[in-house]
Design a protein around this motif. Structure first.
Motif: not given
Length: 288
Positions: A241, A245, A249-250, A253, A257
């Motif tokens: 990812h 990204s 965005q990361q 993410y 998670r």
């Protein structure tokens, strides 16, 4: 005459003893006289063994290695009909060109083999005992942790010797690990990349003495076998990812998670182990 593919699987425990109850699977390519080419029977059998590892939830890590001077020299050119009588790559017996046959075989078998390794629910250690050439480079880099014997090297003859592109994921792996400049140089110049330089460049995790390779690979797998059951899948997905990204965005993410993972059984065991000043003991994989 026995035509079975030269490959075996055995089990090892965390103390490196071989036996039927070990948590570590060891798969060994054994066609050492030919430096372990990727013939069709070998690929089919390797996929069968990987399926066994995937289904056996008592297994918590895998080591993939080979015997002899070569880890894997890639395609079995002796089995490609166009390499001899049909050298111009014209229509084969089934009407397809040699190129069409090759592409179809890759899509139906070889590419799936690489994805099998990348999607296996246990950590994969590739112990590269010797030459990794051609498609063998893709196989060597398809695991999670790669250890290379000091005598090992990586060689990409595709473009300079054959006029074809590196395959079995090789272009994907080397560009991400080495960057475009080094990936381009290796692809076009066809120079051998030695194990120590491969480690220095970040292509593999470490370069180890030849005689210590198997022991170090099993020891590394034993450490990985103690991880939470889903750790390797989480790591692969997070890094994949990240590669596609933005930072924003990361960050999103990662937070999402943690929303799912913080408070899960593995997290709670880790917290308890920290408070009790002991090593965590995580539950094995569950079926399904």
């Amino acid at each position: 005459m026995n035509s079975s593919p030269a490959i075996r699987m055995e089990r090892h425990g965390n103390n490196d003893d071989s036996g039927d109850s070990g948590e570590i699977a060891l798969i060994v390519l054994q066609d050492s006289t030919r430096m372990n080419p990727l013939g069709r029977p070998l690929q089919l059998r390797l996929r069968e063994l990987l399926a066994e590892v995937r289904e056996d939830t008592s297994l918590r890590a895998l080591v993939l290695t080979a015997e002899g001077r070569g880890f894997c020299v890639g395609a079995d050119l002796s089995s490609m009909g166009g390499a001899q009588g049909g050298a111009q790559g014209g229509a084969q017996a089934d009407g397809r060109t040699l190129g069409a046959q090759t592409a179809d075989n890759m899509q139906q078998l070889s590419n799936r083999l690489i994805l099998d390794l990348q999607q296996l629910p246990v950590p994969v250690v590739c112990a590269i005992n010797g030459a990794a050439a051609g498609a063998g480079v893709g196989l060597a880099l398809a695991g999670d942790v790669a250890l290379a014997a000091r005598s090992a090297y990586f060689y990409l003859p595709f473009l300079p010797r054959l006029g074809i592109v590196p395959d079995l994921g090789t272009t994907w792996f080397i560009e991400r690990r080495l960057g475009r400049a080094r990936a381009m140089g290796l692809s076009l110049l066809g120079d051998r990349l030695g194990a120590q330089q491969a480690a220095d460049w970040g292509l593999v995790w470490a370069c180890v003495d030849d005689e210590a390779l198997r022991e170090q690979a099993l020891a590394t797998a034993a450490r990985l076998a103690r991880l939470p059951a889903g750790a390797v899948l989480e790591a692969r997905r997070a890094l994949d990812h990240a590669a596609a990204s933005t930072l924003e965005q990361q960050l999103h993410y990662e937070a999402e998670r943690q929303r799912e993972l913080v408070g899960a059984p593995a997290f709670m065991e880790g917290v308890q182990a920290f408070m009790q000043k002991r090593e965590p003991v995580f539950a094995p994989r569950q079926p399904g």
